[in-house]
Design a protein around this motif. Structure first.
Motif, PDB file in Angstrom:
ATOM      1  N   ALA A  37       0.754  -1.520   0.014  1.00 21.15           N
ATOM      2  CA  ALA A  37       0.047  -0.136  -0.354  1.00 21.15           C
ATOM      3  C   ALA A  37       0.605   0.715  -0.030  1.00 21.15           C
ATOM      4  CB  ALA A  37      -1.065   0.242   1.400  1.00 21.15           C
ATOM      5  N   ARG A  58      -8.963   0.006   7.009  1.00 17.49           N
ATOM      6  CA  ARG A  58      -8.419   1.274   6.605  1.00 17.49           C
ATOM      7  C   ARG A  58      -7.373   1.483   5.697  1.00 17.49           C
ATOM      8  NH1 ARG A  58     -14.020   1.151   4.648  1.00 17.49           N
ATOM      9  NH2 ARG A  58     -15.245   0.653   6.446  1.00 17.49           N
ATOM     10  N   GLY A  63      -3.518   2.296  -2.738  1.00 26.01           N
ATOM     11  CA  GLY A  63      -5.041   1.293  -4.076  1.00 26.01           C
ATOM     12  C   GLY A  63      -4.832   0.229  -4.684  1.00 26.01           C
ATOM     13  N   SER A  93     -11.179  -0.337  -3.168  1.00 25.07           N
ATOM     14  CA  SER A  93     -10.258  -0.020  -3.469  1.00 25.07           C
ATOM     15  C   SER A  93     -10.365   1.267  -4.469  1.00 25.07           C
ATOM     16  CB  SER A  93      -9.235  -1.030  -3.538  1.00 25.07           C
ATOM     17  OG  SER A  93      -8.112  -0.410  -3.527  1.00 25.07           O
ATOM     18  N   THR A  99      -7.335   1.571   0.807  1.00 29.98           N
ATOM     19  CA  THR A  99      -7.815   0.512  -0.002  1.00 29.98           C
ATOM     20  C   THR A  99      -9.091  -0.188   1.897  1.00 29.98           C
ATOM     21  OG1 THR A  99      -6.472  -0.924  -0.850  1.00 29.98           O
ATOM     22  CG2 THR A  99      -8.214  -1.739   0.370  1.00 29.98           C
TER      23      THR A  99
END
Length: 107
Positions: A37, A58, A63, A93, A99
């Motif tokens: 990420a 989260r 993403g 996402s 995401t």
């Protein structure tokens, strides 16, 4: 990276299978954040509701495109664990936005 953890609802014991499935889902989701990420923050929320327990993870990372096929095992493994308990796994996402993964299982 900073991780915020939030508990909501009245914490109660759940079946060991539920606990293990949520633990493994959290571990895999956090591992994915660390690996892919490039996030600066991640939040984990465990919510106890009347008839379900929900785990939300989260991040504010890069993403990914959900429509693009993946050869990874992380999301399918999470989905399998949650579905075995008659639960559901939701993934949101978008490239550049981060995401969100939400696992919901019966309490």
């Amino acid at each position: 990276m900073p991780v915020s953890v939030t508990l909501t609802g009245a914490v109660r014991e759940t079946h060991p299978e539920v606990e293990v499935a949520l633990l493994r889902t959290a571990q895999e989701a956090l591992a994915n954040v660390a690996k892919h990420a490039s996030a600066s923050r991640v939040g984990l929320t465990l919510s106890y509701m009347e008839d379900v327990v929900t785990l939300d993870v989260r991040d504010d990372g890069v993403g990914f495109d959900l429509a693009r096929p993946s050869d990874g095992f992380g999301l399918p493994a999470m989905r399998h664990r949650v579905h075995r308990l008659s639960g559901a796994l939701f993934v949101e996402s978008e490239p550049g936005v981060g995401t969100a993964i939400s696992a919901r299982v019966p309490a």
